[in-house]
Design a protein around this motif. Sequence first.
Motif, PDB file in Angstrom:
ATOM      1  N   LEU A  34      -4.871  -2.164  -2.465  1.00  0.00           N
ATOM      2  CA  LEU A  34      -3.807  -1.167  -2.358  1.00  0.00           C
ATOM      3  C   LEU A  34      -4.319   0.265  -2.370  1.00  0.00           C
ATOM      4  O   LEU A  34      -3.551   1.194  -2.122  1.00  0.00           O
ATOM      5  N   SER A  44      -0.448  -8.227   0.850  1.00  0.00           N
ATOM      6  CA  SER A  44      -1.155  -6.961   1.031  1.00  0.00           C
ATOM      7  C   SER A  44      -1.797  -6.842   2.411  1.00  0.00           C
ATOM      8  O   SER A  44      -2.131  -5.744   2.851  1.00  0.00           O
ATOM      9  N   LYS A  74       2.376   1.595  -8.087  1.00  0.00           N
ATOM     10  CA  LYS A  74       1.066   0.943  -7.949  1.00  0.00           C
ATOM     11  C   LYS A  74       0.405   0.765  -9.304  1.00  0.00           C
ATOM     12  O   LYS A  74      -0.150  -0.299  -9.609  1.00  0.00           O
ATOM     13  N   GLN A  77       0.823  -1.212   0.000  1.00  0.00           N
ATOM     14  CA  GLN A  77       0.000   0.000   0.000  1.00  0.00           C
ATOM     15  C   GLN A  77       0.860   1.266   0.000  1.00  0.00           C
ATOM     16  O   GLN A  77       0.419   2.329  -0.429  1.00  0.00           O
ATOM     17  N   TRP A 112      -5.886   3.131  -0.627  1.00  0.00           N
ATOM     18  CA  TRP A 112      -6.183   3.521   0.755  1.00  0.00           C
ATOM     19  C   TRP A 112      -7.640   3.913   0.939  1.00  0.00           C
ATOM     20  O   TRP A 112      -8.251   3.628   1.978  1.00  0.00           O
TER      21      TRP A 112
END
Length: 634
Positions: free
Chosen positions: A210, A371, A196, A189, A212
């Motif tokens: 991932l 994750s 990403k 994250q 937020w």
Amino acid sequence: MRAARAPPATRNLAGEEVCRPGKIDHRKVTAASLVGRAGDRENMARFGGTAGGRFALVCSVLLVARANEVVGADGNIIMGEVASPPLVEWISGAGGFLRFSDTGSEDGPHAVASEAVDAGDPIAMLPADRVILADYHLMEELHTAETYVPNFQRLCVFLATELGNADSEWAPYFQTLPKPAAFEGKLPQYLDDDAKAALYKVLPKFKEDLDWENFYPPGEAGVVIYDPEIDSRADAVSEWVSENEDRTPTAVFTTDEYHYAVSVARTRAFPREKFHDCLFKDRAEPEAHAEERAADTEYVMVPGTDALKHDSSAGLTACPGWNDEEGTFAEGVEEEGKALVLTMPAAVTAGDEVAQRHFEDIRKCNYYVWSTWGYSIEPGQFGNEEENHDCLFQTFSVKTSPPKKAKLRQEVFDRSIAKLEGVDISVKFQEFVDFSISLEGLFTSEGLTNDHYLMIIARALLLNERELNYLKEHPEDDVSEFFTVANELRAMNLMAKLVNEAEDVLNRQGCAMHDEIEAMDPDMKAHYKRIVDGSYRVATRVRKDISTAALDAVIVDSDVATRKLLRKVMDEVMRVDKPLLPCALLQYENEQKAAAKKGKTADKEGEAMPKLKPNKQGVVRSEHRTGQDRTGQD
């Protein structure tokens, strides 16, 4: 009173008996005896225990000790402190205890038994008021009449509120948790936006975990989360107030504060069901949001024990006092949930490492492991050869012309998919309408065998008219399993194409994000490569399963038409139209194609590029390449 029933034997993944009837006699182990071992009998009354034998031990979690063996930092929990003196004092002050401590070793914290503990004896006990339960009652002020805030998001708000509060009643526990910097080099994250975006192309399933904002509470909950590099606190609050009819926000956090809370919650909170739902039995159930509450997961944070490293050879048990098969407490056991007790499956001496199992599934996809906990696991890492966390996500994306006999095809599909438990898929076959579907499938190390619903869709889509007519006359039959040889071969040919496409995406997009990979933190890079290598292994396993099943099917029926279908399947399994080349060669190949469109050559004078030679199977190999090509062949 009748004697209480002893719990049945429980075995760990290795098949070893870890909880035997009568090993702990819950009629003799009372709250008084447990609290007494912690040197704090005076607190006995807070658990409802008496010398007469009222029982506070409502649920037990089995831990494993591996004698004098330390689990490496690679592939395990993001560590903070283990059983710090303030934490031990805080727990014992409420009548509980921890019988493990930090090794203080140079390679990071490890939990080891601080004293000898006999098999079946408790190594820790935590009173209910030393355990955080994220249910409807936590941060109730976030709810409105119209808005339900999920338990996990409520836990994150609670943590964001309390983690920075030195006067929090939970401070002795929170001080042992990893600091924000510890998460930044472990959890994906924290990758930057470019990394990403590239990662999503290679491993698209990561996107939901991932981002937020997927962990932010609904705006109506009154939680303001702002980036101080973009907005000031005053501006963020003012904007929220103007958009919400002049309400006062419930809480205000910076993105860093809230993201830290999310990281703690993801790595340290467990579903309440992990403890057989046996804590806080006396909590009142409100009437509001009943439907949402029933569908939501409640979470538990258990101070001290949440710092134990993962070892899949550890396990969870419900002894003493709980019958796992019947889902009931043994007669005479107090069910009010006054304390949580953790027991050892085998005797340990001081200094033996103690671990627990973060999750039960020995094939849980490494995407989720990384994750969620910030680590990944090699096949068989913990001594169980069946344990394998390799996985491959594949988008089942198909578009065809309108299918014939769509209504009958729909009936066959519906009665076939109904045989699968826990699968809710809506697929529509309509006359005069192009068939189009896009679903995500997950292949694990088990190969083709675990994706029944994708095979059902493929079989139903590829039924010919003769097969449909038979199924119309025989409603007891369906395509939940092998139906006809021809239909199975057509379905497997489609699956082989999808697997090849998935592997091609891994290779092409992986090369495209080469720079982002090289810029990753070393731990991040190691987990990424472990996951990608695992995906290739799964793709190879699936192709092998397809070829084996195709050959087995032809044994049943081997006429000319079937053999032609078999050749199509085998060609697809062995096909490498877009060879898996080193990234530099792929880049060169793309430059050549781009230049050809412009009528130019991309070769620069003086550059010597490796010659590419096709072998007999049409697989292109470089003369300069070392190592084995990924062709899907054995």
